[in-house]
Design an enzyme around this catalytic site. Structure first.
Site, PDB file in Angstrom:
ATOM      1  N   ARG A  99       3.169 -14.473 -12.989  1.00  0.00           N
ATOM      2  CA  ARG A  99       3.678 -14.012 -11.683  1.00  0.00           C
ATOM      3  C   ARG A  99       4.566 -15.062 -11.021  1.00  0.00           C
ATOM      4  NH1 ARG A  99       1.916 -10.147  -7.544  1.00  0.00           N
ATOM      5  NH2 ARG A  99       2.201 -10.997  -5.450  1.00  0.00           N
ATOM      6  N   VAL A 132       7.735  -8.907  -3.800  1.00  0.00           N
ATOM      7  CA  VAL A 132       6.760  -8.663  -4.851  1.00  0.00           C
ATOM      8  C   VAL A 132       5.448  -8.319  -4.153  1.00  0.00           C
ATOM      9  CG1 VAL A 132       5.480  -9.669  -6.776  1.00  0.00           C
ATOM     10  CG2 VAL A 132       7.917 -10.177  -6.494  1.00  0.00           C
ATOM     11  N   SER A 133       4.972  -7.102  -4.345  1.00  0.00           N
ATOM     12  CA  SER A 133       3.820  -6.609  -3.590  1.00  0.00           C
ATOM     13  C   SER A 133       2.543  -7.358  -3.946  1.00  0.00           C
ATOM     14  CB  SER A 133       3.625  -5.110  -3.852  1.00  0.00           C
ATOM     15  OG  SER A 133       4.763  -4.380  -3.459  1.00  0.00           O
ATOM     16  N   ALA A 134       1.532  -7.188  -3.112  1.00  0.00           N
ATOM     17  CA  ALA A 134       0.233  -7.791  -3.371  1.00  0.00           C
ATOM     18  C   ALA A 134      -0.293  -7.336  -4.729  1.00  0.00           C
ATOM     19  CB  ALA A 134      -0.753  -7.413  -2.267  1.00  0.00           C
ATOM     20  N   PHE A 279       5.044  -1.009   2.502  1.00  0.00           N
ATOM     21  CA  PHE A 279       6.144  -1.418   1.634  1.00  0.00           C
ATOM     22  C   PHE A 279       7.410  -1.592   2.456  1.00  0.00           C
ATOM     23  CE2 PHE A 279       3.436   0.028  -1.768  1.00  0.00           C
ATOM     24  CZ  PHE A 279       3.850  -0.685  -2.886  1.00  0.00           C
TER      25      PHE A 279
END
Length: 485
Positions: A99, A132-134, A279
């Site tokens: 990540r 970049v989402s959780a 989002f």
């Protein structure tokens, strides 16, 4: 690092916004080419140059800090322990895909925080354009796709990391196509996936509302995942999805975003799963500006999140009058989850809107309040603490309705009835059934339920224990509302 060997040759420095560069006239050619290499499209019309693109099949850059491996395992363990990644393939993807390589701007601890979205592109200090989402949310949405090895997936909204998670899940015979409207985001995704990816991600520049028409496999994509808030379901997402395939989309319903899993059955999409989420907004052709009206000399902003502005005439005068207050009778303890109440109110109450006020406003007790407007009056939902204590169970709050205007008491009763119905019929039942039909579907072909029309589709919400209001006799009534969205 870059250095300036001849500072005496520069008279002054000026800093320019990227979107103004093309208005400045002639720019030193090598500088212009360097800028467009980093931000494609920022300087249109440049002459072609020879360049050497990185191959998407290039092997990952070897080596990584030992700390990254430790933090990645900790992140994966946290996501798995909370139940967001039950399948072995998604668990393995979380433990494998680096990540931190897809958020090089962030510290390792930030990159591997399981509960944190990392912003990668900003429009302003307050507004994110790409992130970049959780990790827990990415895992949940990928799980909902129910992917198998060898499948092909469309991702709308690029970044790199989520696409590589998908690529790991579908394996060596699988493929991921990711599309984004921002040239910089696409270029960044291509570079990061080339450096640290699997070689199975194809990043495409385009409007995500159109899907990826040049890359649709025979029979359609096995899954489609949207990674921005959508206010509508683009027809291309359904049309490019295989029969029985799953579309996972963060859908805005009245200003409340939920990640909804929809399964294609012919021309109809049927919901199977809901997750509370947030989002960045869509920036494509289907993006919708929320109509707003300011009242009380700018202190109160009315937001019509469903897309069609209502009549606010008379509300300024109403807000100068007496406030009416009504208890709903609903008292809750501790940290209370009322996320389904938000969606229930937004889909069942005519005249639904949201109110925004500054902190400490004397007119509206909530900085962001669900409201209804009609007949020059308004009513909004609030909750007040009525008892305190050392433990959460000792702290109680009551839901109340505040209203203004001649019809305020009537609107307060209407909103209170909505809350009581939700408490009695919906609170323990969860989210409603939902079917999404193409725009123009005749009313007699729709199932019973509360109807929300958008430019591209007709959404029917089936809430337990609720008898929805009769639908308009003339289809043009709802088409006009959708066209104004």
């Amino acid at each position: 690092m870059l250095a300036l060997p001849e500072p005496h040759r520069f008279v002054r420095w000026e800093f320019q916004d990227l979107n103004t560069l093309k208005t400045l006239g002639k720019i030193f050619a090598p500088s212009a080419q360097a800028l467009t290499a980093v931000w494609p499209g920022v300087l249109p019309g440049l002459p072609p140059v020879h360049s050497y693109a990185c191959s998407p099949a290039a092997p990952p850059v070897p080596g990584e800090p030992a700390e990254a491996a430790r933090l990645r395992e900790r992140m994966a363990a946290a996501v798995i322990s909370k139940g967001w990644a039950p399948s072995p393939r998604v668990q393995a993807a979380l433990r494998t895909v680096p990540r931190h390589r897809f958020v090089p701007e962030a510290r390792l601890e930030t990159a591997y925080d399981d509960n944190l979205a990392v912003v990668t592109v900003r429009e302003s200090p307050q507004t994110a354009l790409s992130s970049v989402s959780a990790a827990w949310l990415q895992a949940d949405m990928i799980e909902q796709l129910r992917l198998e090895p060898g499948m092909t997936v469309l991702e709308v909204g690029s970044g790199g990391y989520n696409a590589e998670l998908l690529a790991h899940v579908v394996g060596g015979r699988g493929r991921v196509v990711t599309v984004d409207i921002d040239p910089y985001v696409v270029h960044r995704t291509q570079r990061l996936c080339a450096e640290a990816g699997s070689g199975r991600v194809t990043a495409v520049l385009g409007d995500g509302a159109l899907g990826a028409p040049a890359h649709v496999p025979t029979g359609g994509f096995d899954g489609v995942i949207i990674t921005h808030t959508a206010t509508d379901i683009a027809p291309a997402w359904r049309e490019q999805l295989a029969e029985g395939g799953r579309l996972v989309v963060p859908l805005d319903v009245g200003g409340y975003t939920r990640s909804i899993t929809l399964v294609r059955r012919g021309d109809v999409l049927r919901a199977e799963h809901w997750t509370y989420c947030g989002f960045v907004r869509d920036r494509g052709a289907a993006a919708r500006n929320v109509p707003t009206t300011t009242l009380a000399n700018g202190e109160v902003t009315v937001r019509w999140e469903l897309g069609a502005a209502g009549d606010t005439s008379g509300l300024d005068e109403a807000l100068r009058g007496t406030r009416h207050e009504l208890s709903t009778g609903l008292v809750v303890a501790g940290q209370f989850n009322f996320e389904t109440l938000q969606v229930f109110a937004s889909t069942t109450l005519p005249g639904f809107c949201r109110l925004s006020v500054p902190s400490g406003s004397e007119l509206v007790a909530q900085e962001d309040a669900a409201a209804i407007v009609a007949d020059g009056s308004l009513a909004y939902l609030t909750h007040v603490q009525i008892s305190d204590g050392p433990e959460p169970a000792d702290r109680h709050s009551e839901f109340r309705i505040h209203a203004y205007g001649r019809s305020g008491p009537e609107l307060a009763v209407r909103f209170a009835t909505c809350v009581r119905t939700w408490d009695r019929e919906v609170r323990e039942s969860g989210y409603p059934s939902l079917s999404v039909h193409p725009a123009g579907t005749p009313a007699d072909r729709l199932p019973p339920g509360d109807l929300i029309d958008t430019p591209a589709c007709r959404m029917v919400f089936g809430w337990p224990g609720r008898v929805p209001a009769p639908r308009p006799e003339h289809e043009s009534d709802t088409v006009k509302m959708a066209a104004g969205a």
